[in-house]
Design a protein around this motif. Structure first.
Motif, PDB file in Angstrom:
ATOM      1  N   GLY A 123      55.168  23.625  83.857  1.00  0.00           N
ATOM      2  CA  GLY A 123      53.900  24.185  83.396  1.00  0.00           C
ATOM      3  C   GLY A 123      52.998  24.548  84.564  1.00  0.00           C
TER       4      GLY A 123
ATOM      5  N   HIS B 141      46.168  29.708  75.252  1.00  0.00           N
ATOM      6  CA  HIS B 141      44.949  30.272  74.720  1.00  0.00           C
ATOM      7  C   HIS B 141      44.246  31.139  75.749  1.00  0.00           C
ATOM      8  CE1 HIS B 141      43.178  29.244  70.829  1.00  0.00           C
ATOM      9  NE2 HIS B 141      42.172  29.953  71.286  1.00  0.00           N
TER      10      HIS B 141
ATOM     11  N   ARG C 147      51.564  28.161  85.559  1.00  0.00           N
ATOM     12  CA  ARG C 147      50.131  28.440  85.631  1.00  0.00           C
ATOM     13  C   ARG C 147      49.767  29.056  86.976  1.00  0.00           C
ATOM     14  NH1 ARG C 147      49.314  23.071  83.380  1.00  0.00           N
ATOM     15  NH2 ARG C 147      48.249  22.454  85.278  1.00  0.00           N
TER      16      ARG C 147
ATOM     17  N   SER D 113      55.212  20.395  87.875  1.00  0.00           N
ATOM     18  CA  SER D 113      55.960  20.523  86.629  1.00  0.00           C
ATOM     19  C   SER D 113      56.153  22.004  86.332  1.00  0.00           C
ATOM     20  CB  SER D 113      55.191  19.878  85.488  1.00  0.00           C
ATOM     21  OG  SER D 113      54.044  20.646  85.195  1.00  0.00           O
TER      22      SER D 113
ATOM     23  N   VAL E  37      56.274  27.926  78.556  1.00  0.00           N
ATOM     24  CA  VAL E  37      56.154  26.535  78.989  1.00  0.00           C
ATOM     25  C   VAL E  37      54.706  26.056  79.106  1.00  0.00           C
ATOM     26  CG1 VAL E  37      58.350  26.561  80.212  1.00  0.00           C
ATOM     27  CG2 VAL E  37      56.264  27.106  81.434  1.00  0.00           C
ATOM     28  N   GLY E  38      53.766  26.941  78.850  1.00  0.00           N
ATOM     29  CA  GLY E  38      52.365  26.539  78.966  1.00  0.00           C
ATOM     30  C   GLY E  38      51.922  25.687  77.786  1.00  0.00           C
ATOM     31  N   ASP E  39      50.925  24.816  78.007  1.00  0.00           N
ATOM     32  CA  ASP E  39      50.433  24.049  76.866  1.00  0.00           C
ATOM     33  C   ASP E  39      49.483  24.905  76.049  1.00  0.00           C
ATOM     34  OD1 ASP E  39      47.981  24.054  78.165  1.00  0.00           O
ATOM     35  OD2 ASP E  39      48.340  22.110  79.106  1.00  0.00           O
ATOM     36  N   ALA E  40      49.088  24.366  74.893  1.00  0.00           N
ATOM     37  CA  ALA E  40      48.315  25.175  73.942  1.00  0.00           C
ATOM     38  C   ALA E  40      47.043  25.730  74.577  1.00  0.00           C
ATOM     39  CB  ALA E  40      47.988  24.335  72.723  1.00  0.00           C
TER      40      ALA E  40
END
Lengths: 473, 259
Positions: free
Chosen positions: A168, A201, A172, A166, A194-197
């Protein structure tokens, strides 16, 4: 990859100096005129560079920027302002047309998601290839491989072809690889979005750590809050020139200010278009909507379910000829802060003798929520009428509606204005024809921003020490 | 040019990784996989052998199939290499436009990948020689020299054409046709001896024909390549390499904008 353009040995690693750098591009249309032709190139080869000004556009215009090692620089600006070109010049993907770019140290660049990855190959193979591309030896990659994969959270997928990843996962892996190659300079172009929370972080922590180690970060983004959080300095590019540079908060404010002004102009344009397009005589839309309106509360704030689009109706005995919204100092305005004051000015023209006249004002949020409505009869304000027996013809006047404090939250609103009888039979009703926007400094919830403050009065401990705190909006 | 050579050395790891990746990628997903890199030239050789040996009954050469084999393998390296290299930068996509990637690596990788394919097929060729009773001679030791010579020529050509092709995409199409013509101008299907003596001098304009001769000498004729021819082609190769690099450097800065 370390494509460092090492011009001088004296500058410490991590410094970036752009000296009067310009970059122009040939406009690449598919029209034959501007496209590269064999003939054109032959001419160029034979007779030297043929710079047709008309066919070129300037992406960056004589920009000078110095970034010290350990500094993190945020680059902001609207789309097409030259931000990516700026990064590509630093990374050496583009060469400047004039001026010089000197960069010391190893660069890692995340210009685009998955650039440099081979889709058919597994994550593992891509890590090795990418590592080699960044100038690491096989041994060095071996040592870091586990850390790279763990950081990217791809333990379960590292042997799958990256084409199945994906966006993301791409990001990563790319970020993890870039950060694990010990760059002196990290260039990031908006890819982190596009990264998740959770990952964002960790990016945050990693970047903080990166900065602590005195590495240089150049960061292009539209997420202004991250510029504020991560950057020591910000530059704001617009149409290829530096419009502002310095402390991030200040530059962001400048930028926002300009954006607001542009928005304001746009709103003004829309409103002008609305008043020009509106039917001149209100009779055409006469009776029917007025009946719908008859059970409304005074103030005529209408049910949005029933009435959607902009419209104008009424019998035209009194006509509203112009509506303006002005700010505190009397300038025409369409954009307000929560705390601003505003004046609505309405020009009207009494065309037929009328026995009674009520003016109403309503505010609707753009999604249809009725925010406020009032009228003169509701508030016991007598609208002065001309002496119809003394003179014939049209009588013109202007009324002003003063709002001491707008008090609304950030959104776009419609202003409704109306002239009608006390039984709400409209003379002229302008519905959803005027727009204004409110900008609010804080992301409050709801519709309304009352004047407010906080205070505490408490005794938590035995000594009953009083804590007082106050904050005002 | 020094910078190019220097960077090629600096990125030797990357180059070898990419060559590996390309060899790997070419047949990835196919059932026979790597076997295709042998099957492809074998099929071609089989077809030529069928047509020329049995249909046309060309009998000027002993062991005609072996003759084809020895001439076609280097030709496949040359033709596939140059075609792939020419399209490598214009087809490089985000590697060129979005990543910090040394562009000249791409044509180099195309040339080397196809060289590797050639090298992998050499044991097959030698096995075939042994099967026919043609003993390899010490002249085989000259092979690396000829490979280096032709490699230099091919690399120079590839760099120049790859750079030009970014500007004029026509080149790859023109080249496709040109390569077919070029094939027939090289003594691959026929021996040099069939060319009338008074026209044989024309081969001097075709380095690839001279290289083909050298491979024939090394593998089949049991001779070492003609020294004069070798020196001449090496000089041509050096000049080509120089020119290729000049053209490449002239255009390299515009790749990211034009790809």
């Amino acid at each position: 990859m370390s494509l460092a353009l090492s011009n001088s040995e004296t500058a410490p690693p991590g410094s970036i100096v752009l000296d009067r750098v310009s970059k122009r591009f040939r406009k690449r249309t598919l029209m034959r005129k501007n496209y590269t032709t064999v003939k054109g190139q032959l001419m160029e080869l034979l007779f030297g560079k043929d710079e047709q000004e008309s066919g070129m556009f300037t992406a960056l215009d004589t920009i000078s920027v110095k970034v010290k090692p350990g500094c993190s620089l945020g680059v902001i600006g609207r789309n097409g302002s030259g931000k990516s070109t700026f990064l590509k010049l630093i990374s050496g993907i583009y060469r400047p047309d004039s001026g010089s770019v000197s960069v010391e140290g190893r660069i890692s660049a995340l210009i685009e998601l998955g650039a440099g990855f081979h889709p058919e190959f597994s994550g593992r193979e891509n890590v090795y290839l990418g590592g080699v591309m960044y100038g690491l030896s096989r041994k060095e990659i071996d040592d870091r491989f586990d850390a790279i994969v763990r950081y990217a959270e791809l333990e379960d997928y590292i042997d799958d072809p990256v084409k199945t990843y994906s966006s993301g996962m791409y990001m990563r892996l790319g970020f993890s690889l870039a950060i694990h190659t010990d760059p002196d300079i990290l260039l990031i172009d908006e890819v982190l979005a596009v990264g998740d929370a959770g990952f964002i972080h960790r990016c945050h922590d990693t970047i903080s750590d990166f900065r602590r180690r005195g590495k240089t970060l150049v960061f292009v983004t539209h997420d202004l809050s991250s510029v504020e959080r991560w950057c020591d300095e910000a530059i704001w590019l617009d149409k290829g020139v530096v419009c502002g540079r310095g402390e991030p908060r200040r530059v962001i404010d400048q930028y926002m200010q300009t954006i607001s002004e542009a928005e304001e102009q746009e709103l003004e344009r829309v409103n002008q278009a609305a008043s020009e397009d509106a039917p001149d005589a209100p009779q055409e839309l006469a009776e029917e909507p007025a009946e719908q309106d008859s059970e409304e509360e005074p103030g005529d704030v209408r049910d949005p379910e029933r009435e959607d689009g902009p419209g104008r109706w009424g019998n035209g005995d009194v006509e509203i000829t112009d509506v303006r919204i002005r700010g505190a100092s009397g300038e025409k305005k369409w954009l307000f802060g929560s705390e601003d004051s505003a004046v609505v000015e309405v020009d009207y023209c009494i065309k037929q003798p009328v026995s009674e006249l009520v003016f109403g004002i309503g505010i609707l949020r753009v999604d249809g929520v009725a925010v406020f409505g009032t009228n003169t009869s509701l508030e016991g304000v007598e609208v002065p009428l001309p002496d119809f027996s003394a003179a014939e013809g049209e009588f013109r006047g202007t009324y002003k509606f003063h709002i001491d404090r707008v008090g609304l939250l950030e959104n776009t609103y419609y202003l409704d204005v109306a002239a009608h009888k006390s039984d709400h039979t409209p003379y002229d009703y302008h519905h959803r024809m005027y727009k204004f926007s409110v900008r609010c400094t804080k992301p409050y919830h709801g519709v309304f921003n009352p004047k407010h403050s906080w205070s505490f009065d408490c005794s938590y401990t035995a000594e009953s020490k009083q804590v007082q705190a106050e904050g005002r909006c | 040019m020094l910078r190019n050579i220097n960077e090629m050395w600096r990125f030797r790891n990357l180059i070898s990784a990419l060559v590996g990746r390309h060899l790997n990628a070419r047949y990835r997903g196919s059932v026979l996989g790597f076997v295709w890199s042998f099957l492809n030239p074998l099929c071609l050789i089989a077809v030529y052998a069928l047509v020329f040996k049995y249909y046309i009954r060309f009998d000027q050469v002993q062991n005609y199939t072996l003759f084809l084999f020895a001439g076609l393998l280097p030709w496949i390296w040359f033709s596939t290499g140059i075609l792939e290299a020419t399209a490598s930068i214009s087809g490089g996509g985000s590697l060129i436009t979005k990543a910090m990637f040394p562009a000249h690596i791409l044509p180099t990788v195309s040339v080397l990948t196809n060289l590797a394919n050639f090298l992998f097929a050499i044991p097959l060729l030698i096995a075939f020689m042994l099967y026919l009773g043609v003993m390899p001679t010490w002249n085989l030791l000259a092979l690396p020299l000829v490979l280096a010579n032709q490699g230099l020529f091919l690399l120079g050509l590839s760099l120049g054409l790859a750079a030009l092709n970014v500007h004029f995409r026509d080149i790859q199409h023109i080249l496709g046709n040109l390569i077919t013509l070029w094939f027939f101008l090289c003594p691959i299907l026929y021996p040099v001896t069939t060319i009338p003596a008074n026209m044989r001098f024309s081969l001097i304009f075709n380095p690839v024909a001279l290289y083909t001769n050298m491979y024939h000498d090394i593998f089949i004729n049991g001779r070492h390549p003609d020294v004069l021819e070798f020196v001449f082609t090496l000089a041509v190769a050096c000049v080509t390499f120089l020119l290729g690099n000049l053209v490449f450097n002239r255009y390299r800065e515009e790749f990211a904008e034009l790809v």
